[in-house]
Design a protein around this motif. Structure first.
Motif, PDB file in Angstrom:
ATOM      1  N   CYS A  98      72.725  16.764 -10.627  1.00 30.38           N
ATOM      2  CA  CYS A  98      73.531  18.877 -10.770  1.00 30.38           C
ATOM      3  C   CYS A  98      74.898  18.991 -10.550  1.00 30.38           C
ATOM      4  CB  CYS A  98      73.038  19.038  -8.717  1.00 30.38           C
ATOM      5  SG  CYS A  98      73.456  17.957  -7.450  1.00 30.38           S
ATOM      6  N   SER A 119      73.254  23.570  -1.880  1.00 34.60           N
ATOM      7  CA  SER A 119      72.199  24.770  -2.885  1.00 34.60           C
ATOM      8  C   SER A 119      71.300  22.950  -3.290  1.00 34.60           C
ATOM      9  CB  SER A 119      73.021  24.406  -3.746  1.00 34.60           C
ATOM     10  OG  SER A 119      73.558  25.991  -3.933  1.00 34.60           O
ATOM     11  N   ARG A 176      67.832  23.260  -5.466  1.00 34.69           N
ATOM     12  CA  ARG A 176      68.483  22.628  -6.428  1.00 34.69           C
ATOM     13  C   ARG A 176      67.145  21.315  -6.678  1.00 34.69           C
ATOM     14  NH1 ARG A 176      74.855  21.109  -5.454  1.00 34.69           N
ATOM     15  NH2 ARG A 176      75.463  22.407  -7.378  1.00 34.69           N
ATOM     16  N   ARG A 206      64.075  20.965  -9.448  1.00 32.50           N
ATOM     17  CA  ARG A 206      63.365  19.630 -10.234  1.00 32.50           C
ATOM     18  C   ARG A 206      62.242  19.314 -10.052  1.00 32.50           C
ATOM     19  NH1 ARG A 206      63.357  15.370  -7.485  1.00 32.50           N
ATOM     20  NH2 ARG A 206      61.912  16.469  -6.105  1.00 32.50           N
ATOM     21  N   SER A 264      69.731  26.457 -13.020  1.00 26.34           N
ATOM     22  CA  SER A 264      69.919  25.980 -11.605  1.00 26.34           C
ATOM     23  C   SER A 264      71.390  24.846 -11.875  1.00 26.34           C
ATOM     24  CB  SER A 264      69.147  25.074 -11.307  1.00 26.34           C
ATOM     25  OG  SER A 264      68.278  24.483 -12.911  1.00 26.34           O
ATOM     26  N   VAL A 280      70.394  21.812 -13.004  1.00 29.60           N
ATOM     27  CA  VAL A 280      69.754  20.905 -12.845  1.00 29.60           C
ATOM     28  C   VAL A 280      69.032  19.800 -14.478  1.00 29.60           C
ATOM     29  CG1 VAL A 280      67.550  19.488 -12.268  1.00 29.60           C
ATOM     30  CG2 VAL A 280      68.750  21.134 -10.592  1.00 29.60           C
TER      31      VAL A 280
END
Length: 854
Positions: A91, A570, A574, A578, A609, A611
Motif C-alpha cells: 500500500c 487505513s 486496505r 486486497r 485504494s 493497493v
C-alpha cells in the motif's frame, strides 16, 4: 510477459544464476573468493534492509527500508526480485534521494512501465514496483539511473493478516527465501524469474524490530531466529517490543509466533472512511472487519468420521531432497513426508477409501483408483511409500490434480485432498483456479514444506479448496501439523453457510469478502464489509454466521459498535481492498467474455485504494531539477536467498530476466553462459548497434544434474546425485561415498511402534513389538495376565507406552490411539484393569486406565 528480445538483453542474470545460484554444494573457498561481488566482479548496490513491524491483534503492518548505494563509476539500474506474503496488501512505495522524498503512484501496469522507460531515457531517476503476473507472492523492484556515488532509500509498506496456528499462536512470516519457480512444459515464460545465491553469499544485511499490541496481554513471542528478550511497555503487558538479535544471518524466512491470553475472542473493528475519498466508494465509506471463531458442540468434536475418500498428493521433485531444517542432522523433506504418510495411513478409519499420488515432471499413483482401507491395501501402500524418493524431476502439479478430479467421487465418501509440496511452482494462479473449479466436490488441505514455499500457492489451495493450510519451516516437525489437518478432515463438513447482518435503519452493508466455504473448530474466519449510510456513534449492529453441522443447524453471532476505532489509519480498508481485488482477479481469469470489464474494475479499485494488483504497478519518478544522467546504464540484479539452488532440475527450464520487457538501446549487460552438458542452443539478435547473445539450456526429465563449483576458470563438473538415494528407507541403512554399507541409524521409536499397528487399530504380540517397547519377548509374555487375548494385551501395552513416554508427541498418535481404543471396546476386552496394572509394572510407567480412554 517477458519477450525474447528483453531476455537476450539480460544475459547477466543468467550468468549470475548459473555460475553461482545453481551451486547446491558451494565450497567455502568459492564463497570467500566471491565476497560481495557477482561472478563478473560487479558490486551489488543493495546494502541493507531494515524492517519495522507493528502487530495489532491479528493484523500486521510491515515497513521495509531498502538502502542502496552505487559505488561504481557509471550509473546503474538495480533489479531486485523478492518474496512477500501471498495475501499481503502492498500500500505504499516511496524513494528518498538525499533530502528529496518521492512518493509513488499506483497506475495501470503498462502505463507505469512506459513512464519508467521514458524517465530513464530522459536521464531521470525512476523507481518501479510490480507484482508477478503468475504469483502474487513475488515482486520486482527496479531502481533506475542511480548515479555514481549516490545513495537511495526505498520504503515499502504492506499490511497482512496473521494466520492462527494449532497452538493458538499467530504466525507472522517475513519471507527471505525465494527459490526458483518451476515453469511447466509448454507454459509461457514467467514474468518474474529469480536470481538467487546460497545464504552465505547474500551481500546485504537484515534488521527487524517489532511492536506488538492487543486488547489482551501478550504472553510470549517465539521465533525460528534468535531474538532479544521481549520488552513490555506497560504493566498490563498489552504492549511489547521485540527485535532480531544482532548478527542475524539472512539465511531463512523470519517467522514470529505471537501468543495472546484468551486469543480466541470474536471481534469486530469498524474503520472510518477517508475524508478525501468520495462517499459511497470503498475508501470513502466505513469498513468493518469481523473475526469469528466458531465453537462446535462437544458431541460433534468428540467423534470422528468413519467415512471419506482420502487422496494424498506428494511432491517428489528434486528439491524435496533438501533438508527440512538448517541442521545437517535433520531429515530431508522427502523422508519427513514419508514418515508423515506412515502416520496418516495408520490413523485412517476403517471403512474409508484412499489413494496416494506422487508427482514431479510426471506423476504416479499407487492404485488405479481409490481403494477401501484394509490391512492388505494399507500394507501395499506403505511398501510403495517406503520406495518413494525425490526423483521425478520438476513440479508438474497440474497433471495429477486434473487426473484426481477426473475420477468420479465415491458415494457417501466425501473426498479429502492432502497436498504436500515445497511450493516452487511458477503457474500458481492456474493451479489455484483448478482447485476452485472443483471446490464443490472435495476439501483441500495443503502443506508448504521448507523455506521458500510459496505462500500464494499453499494458502490459495486451502482457501479455494475449503480446507486448511500449514507451513513446515525451521525446526517444525511436519507430523503434528498434518495430523491436526487430518482431525479437521475427519470433522463433519460444514454446509449451507450464510452470513446475515442486523444494522440500524439507514445503514446498508456490501460484502467485500467471498462467501465462506469452510469452517473449522477454533479457526478464525474473517469477513470484510462496506457500510453505507448514517448512524449515531452509539448505534450497534450484529453479524450472524449460520451453518449446518452433522445435520444440525448452528450459528455464531457477534454484536459490535458502529463507532469507528481509533488509530487504525487505513489498515482495514486496505485489507478489504486486497480481498476484493483477489476475488476480482480470479473472476477475470474465469470470465473470458468479460475479462476487459473485470480488469478495468481491478485497476480502478487498485488505483483508488493504493493497493497493488497483478494489473497495476507503483511508479515514482524524480522530476526535480538537475542535470540529466548521462551514459549507458549498467544492470545489476540483486540476488535473493535460495535454499535449493538447482532451480528444479530434471525438467525443461527457462531462466529469464526479472524486469518487464523493455528495450532502451545499449545497456552494457553482456556475457555468455558457460555451456552445460545437455541440450543447448544459442540465440542471437541485433539490438541497435550492440549484439546480444544468450545460451539457453534445458535438462531432460531423467537427468537430475547438479552443477559443481568451477574446477578452474570456465570448467564445470556435471554429476547426477539428486535422484540417487543416499539413504535407504526408514533408516535401515545408509551408503557412504564409496557405496559401501554404513552403520545402521536408529529408527524413531514412535514411528517404530506405529509401523507395527494393524489397520483395525490393534497390535500383535510378537518380537517386533517387544523390541519397540524396549523389552524381550519373554518379559512381555511373562507379564501378560491370565485369560487375556494376545492382541488385547499387545494393544494395551502400546497405548500405555504412548501415554507414558510420548505425551509430548500426542498430536501425532492421538487418532491412531483412538482407533486402538475403539478396537478394544469392540472386543469386550477382559481384565482391562489388570492389564493396565501389569503393563505399568512391565514398562515402568504409571498411566491410569481412565487416561487411556478405557
Amino acid at each position: 510477459m517477458f519477450q525474447a528480445m528483453h531476455i537476450l538483453s539480460c544475459s547477466f542474470t543468467l550468468l549470475l544464476f548459473t555460475e553461482i545460484c545453481t551451486l547446491p554444494l558451494v565450497e567455502e573457498t568459492m564463497m570467500n573468493r566471491c565476497g560481495l561481488l557477482t561472478v563478473n566482479k560487479e558490486p551489488v548496490p543493495l546494502k541493507s534492509i531494515e524492517v519495522e513491524l507493528e502487530v495489532r491483534d491479528h493484523v500486521a503492518t510491515v515497513v521495509s527500508t531498502l538502502n542502496y548505494e552505487n559505488k561504481e563509476d557509471k550509473p546503474v539500474e538495480a533489479v531486485f526480485v523478492f518474496p512477500l506474503p501471498g495475501d499481503a496488501a502492498v500500500c505504499h512505495f516511496s524513494a528518498k534521494l538525499g533530502q528529496t522524498q518521492i512518493v509513488a503512484e499506483v497506475k495501470e501496469k503498462q502505463e507505469a512501465r512506459e513512464e519508467y522507460d521514458d524517465a530513464l531515457s530522459s536521464g531521470q531517476q525512476a523507481f518501479l514496483l510490480e507484482e508477478s503476473q503468475q504469483s502474487p507472492d513475488i515482486f520486482s523492484l527496479s531502481v533506475g539511473s542511480l548515479p555514481p556515488g549516490e545513495s537511495a532509500s526505498i520504503r515499502l509498506e504492506y499490511v497482512t493478516e496473521l494466520a492462527v496456528q494449532a497452538d493458538d499462536g499467530l504466525r507472522f512470516s517475513l519471507p527471505a527465501v525465494l527459490n526458483p519457480r518451476y515453469q511447466p512444459q509448454g507454459s509461457e515464460v514467467s514474468s518474474v524469474q529469480v536470481t538467487s545465491v546460497p545464504a552465505s553469499l547474500v551481500p546485504y544485511s537484515l534488521s527487524l524490530s517489532a511492536r506488538v499490541s492487543s486488547a489482551r496481554p501478550v504472553s510470549k513471542v517465539e521465533s525460528s531466529c534468535s531474538l532479544d528478550p521481549l520488552q513490555y511497555l506497560n504493566t498490563d503487558q498489552t504492549q511489547a517490543t521485540i527485535k532480531l538479535s544482532a548478527g542475524h544471518k539472512f539465511d531463512r524466512d523470519v517467522e514470529l509466533l505471537i501468543y495472546y491470553k484468551d486469543a480466541h475472542q470474536p471481534t469486530a473493528v469498524v474503520e472510518a472512511g477517508q475524508a478525501s475519498a468520495k462517499q459511497g466508494s470503498l475508501m470513502g465509506d466505513p469498513v468493518v472487519m469481523v473475526s469469528l471463531y466458531p465453537e462446535f458442540p462437544q458431541s460433534v468434536m468428540s467423534t470422528v468420521a468413519s467415512r471419506g475418500e482420502f487422496v494424498f498428493l506428494l511432491d517428489r521433485s528434486g528439491s524435496m531432497t533438501s533438508l527440512l531444517t538448517n541442521s545437517k542432522q535433520e531429515k530431508t523433506r522427502i523422508s519427513s513426508a514419508r514418515d508423515t504418510l506412515l502416520l496418516l495411513l495408520k490413523s485412517l478409519p476403517m471403512g474409508c477409501y484412499f489413494n496416494i499420488y506422487s508427482f514431479g515432471s510426471r506423476f504416479e499413483r499407487i492404485f488405479p483408483k481409490s481403494v477401501e482401507y484394509s490391512q492388505q491395501t494399507m500394507e501395499e501402500a506403505l511398501k510403495k511409500v517406503e520406495e518413494m524418493d525425490a526423483n521425478l524431476g520438476g513440479t508438474e502439479i497440474l497433471m495429477p490434480l486434473r487426473h484426481i478430479y477426473s475420477q468420479p467421487c465415491i458415494p457417501n465418501q466425501p473426498r479429502q485432498l492432502f497436498v504436500f509440496t515445497d511450493g516452487e511452482v511458477g503457474n500458481t494462479k492456474e493451479v489455484v483456479d483448478l482447485v476452485k473449479k472443483h471446490s464443490g466436490s472435495h476439501r483441500c488441505f495443503s502443506f508448504g514444506i521448507g523455506e521458500g514455499a510459496s505462500s500464494a500457492l499453499i494458502n490459495g489451495l486451502a482457501k479455494e479448496g475449503g480446507g486448511h493450510a500449514q507451513f513446515i519451516t525451521g525446526t517444525d516437525r511436519m507430523q503434528p501439523k498434518v495430523m491436526q489437518s487430518l482431525r479437521f478432515a475427519l470433522q463433519p463438513a460444514v454446509v449451507d453457510v450464510s452470513v446475515t447482518w442486523d444494522l440500524p435503519k439507514g445503514v446498508s452493508v456490501t460484502a467485500l469478502s467471498p462467501p465462506i466455504t469452510a469452517l473449522f473448530q477454533g479457526q478464525r474466519s474473517l469477513i470484510y464489509a462496506q457500510l453505507t449510510g448514517q448512524s449515531s456513534e452509539a448505534a450497534e449492529g450484529s453479524v450472524t454466521v449460520k451453518y449446518s453441522l452433522a445435520g444440525h443447524p448452528s450459528q455464531n453471532q457477534l454484536n459490535f459498535s458502529l463507532k469507528p476505532a481509533e488509530d487504525t489509519g487505513s489498515t482495514v480498508h486496505r485489507l478489504a481492498a486486497r480481498t476484493l481485488i483477489r476475488s476480482l482477479e480470479m473472476e477475470e481469469r474465469e470470465k473470458r467474455e468479460e475479462k476487459d470489464g473485470v480488469k478495468k474494475k481491478v485497476v480502478e479499485l487498485s488505483v483508488q485504494s493504493g493497493v497493488s494488483s497483478s494489473f497495476t504497478a507503483f511508479i515514482a519518478v524524480n522530476k526535480t531539477g538537475g542535470e540529466a544522467i548521462q551514459g549507458p546504464l549498467l544492470r545489476r540484479n540483486i540476488p535473493t536467498v535460495s535454499m535449493y539452488l538447482c532451480a528444479k532440475l530434471g525438467s525443461p527450464m527457462t531462466m529469464s530476466c526479472a524486469a518487464p520487457a523493455r528495450v532502451r538501446g545499449p545497456r552494457g549487460c553482456t556475457g555468455d553462459l558457460p555451456r552445460l552438458r545437455g541440450e543447448g542452443y544459442s540465440l542471437e539478435q541485433q539490438l541497435g548497434s550492440q549484439r546480444k547473445s544468450l545460451r539457453h539450456f534445458h535438462m531432460s526429465p531423467d537427468d537430475n544434474w547438479v552443477v559443481q563449483p568451477p574446477l578452474s576458470p570456465g570448467e564445470y563438473s556435471v554429476e547426477q546425485p539428486l535422484g540417487s538415494p543416499r539413504k535407504s528407507r526408514y533408516s535401515d541403512m545408509s551408503l557412504d561415498d564409496d557405496g559401501a554399507t554404513a552403520s545402521q541409524s536408529p529408527q524413531d521409536p514412535l514411528l517404530q511402534l506405529v509401523s507395527l499397528q494393524k489397520a483395525s487399530g490393534c497390535w500383535q504380540l510378537d518380537p517386533a513389538l517387544a523390541a519397540a517397547l524396549g523389552k524381550t519377548s519373554e518379559e512381555v509374555e511373562k507379564s501378560k495376565p491370565a485369560l487375556v487375548n494376545n492382541e488385547e494385551w499387545a494393544t494395551i501395552l502400546a497405548l500405555i507406552w504412548l501415554h507414558g513416554f510420548k505425551m509430548d508427541a500426542k498430536e501425532e498418535w492421538e487418532l491412531l490411539a483412538m482407533k486402538a481404543v475403539s478396537w478394544l471396546r469392540a472386543q469386550n476386552a477382559l481384565r482391562v484393569t489388570d492389564c493396565v496394572d501389569a503393563g505399568n509394572a512391565l514398562l515402568g510407567s504409571s498411566v491410569q486406565k481412565d487416561a487411556l480412554g478405557l
